[in-house]
Enzyme design. Structure first.
Site: not given
Length: 496
Positions: A297, A344, A397
């Site tokens: 992430d 990401e 998300d």
């Protein structure tokens, strides 16, 4: 490239079906893996599997540990099979909602069961049982500090650890020894729960392997301030002499926004480099004990990161600093081998990040909800995905695809249908799944919500909000053969 062309379904553990108010590592998880096996899906993607806290809105990205497992994931039926609970201990099962997680109700039911199981273990465990727990303690060096941290946190529920008395906050050896004696039973309980989680997870991972399914885990680059990670390893972070952060993470202002101050402590990358990145190697080792692939992430932070003074609330007061870059990942490859990472990289175009991804062959992410469907050559349109990306229909998300599609202006809907070649009568969720599966992306991913054609009421998380997130659950009968057959056919046409 570190991946073969393959496909995946995202569904966090909390969303799985089951009788005990929250998805866990029991029958519902095995049913889900059977569904993936029937659908010929290669990977199961999840969020971080660490403990969550109500004060952090149950976010798995703000956990008190980057190494521990979530106690709420422990399967009560597995504790019965182990002999630490009796069937009668499980009744009465509360009338939990089946479509969402009521975390308070789940804790009220499950945590006493874990306490009872631990009491029985203390009373009944054989030498072999105790030896197995001792072996786990020996194998997992993070466990002792994590268990002590949670015991101390429970004793001071109103405080974060940076508010503890100085001897505990700065890890004075005598204070720690006294705390270990004072909280010895609570520490053993925390260790027992983690041992149980670990055994159940490994059993479930074996079931996944039998179904031909690999697990994609998730590594948030930053950890929560109020965590065992920062308290136990202050040298790995930029802290002052009192072990409080000197700078925190965030992102700078852009046109149309004021930036974000996340508040996570920043790493002392210079110290970490001098130590051979031991803390990160331990973190990756633990992750790859429990998963086969890791999504990193906020990958930008490994190339460069935004540092905001800890005493400032304004993200604009920050500055860019260099991350560890290739040095970290060269070390990881030397120590752990060629690790399968997904980067990401959403929302940032940064040459240093892109060069780092290209050098190590880490695929980035493409999410079609960011596309302008009427713009020629838009990089988020699936027909423009290259082999070096992972294509998603949605993420944890974003809105679901149906929710997103319903909010699209009519012109954008028409352009979408034209670009992906779908019939107006085709459900929009299958149009985008087909488009992502038919792209050149090395890995094609959809969410379980998109497979089921669910709208915005099934959205899993809305960034920037606390209430109502991480709650959605699926019913067992929704995982039907028709959906599995359609996904199998799609995979056969585009992936296998």
């Amino acid at each position: 490239m570190r991946f073969d062309r393959s496909d995946a379904v995202f569904c966090h553990v909390t969303s799985l079906p089951g009788a005990y108010g929250i998805g866990d590592l029991g029958e519902g998880a095995r049913d889900f893996l059977s569904f993936l096996g029937d659908a010929g899906v290669d990977h199961w993607q999840i969020c971080p599997f660490g403990p969550t806290l109500s004060v952090a809105g149950e976010s798995p990205y703000q956990s008190p540990s980057a190494f521990a497992g979530n106690p709420l994931f422990v399967d009560p039926d597995g504790l019965v099979a182990d002999g630490w609970l009796d069937e009668g201990d499980l009744t009465p099962v509360p009338d939990f909602p089946t479509d969402r997680v009521d975390y308070d109700a789940v804790r009220e039911y499950k945590l006493p069961l874990l306490r009872t199981a631990f009491d029985r273990f203390e009373e009944r465990a054989t030498e072999a049982d105790r030896a197995a727990l001792d072996e786990f303690r020996e194998r997992e060096p993070w466990l002792a500090d994590y268990a002590l941290f949670r015991a101390l946190s429970d004793a001071r529920p109103e405080d974060v650890w940076t508010d503890w008395p100085a001897p505990l906050r700065t890890r004075d050896p005598e204070a720690l020894a006294e705390a270990r004696d004072e909280h010895a039973r609570e520490i053993r309980f925390r260790e027992f729960v983690q041992w149980t989680f670990d055994r159940q997870w490994r059993d479930l991972r074996a079931v996944a392997a039998e179904e031909g399914v690999s697990i994609v885990g998730d590594v948030p680059i930053y950890v929560a301030l109020d965590s065992a990670d920062v308290w136990a390893s202050p040298e790995a972070f930029r802290l002052d002499e009192g072990n409080r952060p000197t700078a925190v993470a965030g992102v700078p202002p852009n046109a149309g926004d004021d930036g974000q101050r996340w508040g996570n402590p920043l790493y002392d990358w210079e110290h970490l480099a001098e130590s051979g990145y031991d803390w990160w190697l331990d973190r990756f080792r633990r992750l790859f004990e429990l998963a086969d692939v890791a999504r990193l992430d906020h990958f930008l932070g490994f190339a460069k990161y935004w540092a905001i003074p800890a005493d400032s609330d304004d993200p604009a007061d920050g500055e860019w600093r260099d991350g560890p870059g290739r040095d970290l990942f060269e070390t990881v490859e030397r120590e752990l081998g060629e690790a399968p990472f997904i980067a990401e990289d959403l929302g940032f175009e940064e040459p240093a990040m892109e060069e780092l991804m290209a050098e190590f062959g880490f695929p980035g992410m493409r999410v079609p909800q960011y596309a302008d469907w009427c713009a020629e050559g838009n990089q988020y349109q699936p027909m423009h995905y290259g082999e070096g990306v992972v294509g998603y229909t949605s993420t944890h998300d974003t809105d679901t695809w149906v929710g997103y599609f319903e909010d699209l202006p009519p012109e954008q809907r028409d352009c979408f249908r034209y670009n992906v070649g779908s019939d107006p009568e085709e459900p929009p969720e299958w149009a985008i799944i087909d488009a992502v599966w038919g792209s050149d992306a090395i890995l094609a991913v959809t969410t379980l919500q998109d497979l089921l054609g669910l709208g915005s009421d099934a959205r899993f998380n809305e960034p920037g909000t606390l209430a109502g997130n991480w709650e959605w659950r699926v019913a067992r009968d929704a995982l039907d053969d028709e959906i599995a057959d359609r996904l199998w056919e799609l995979g056969g046409r585009h992936v296998r």
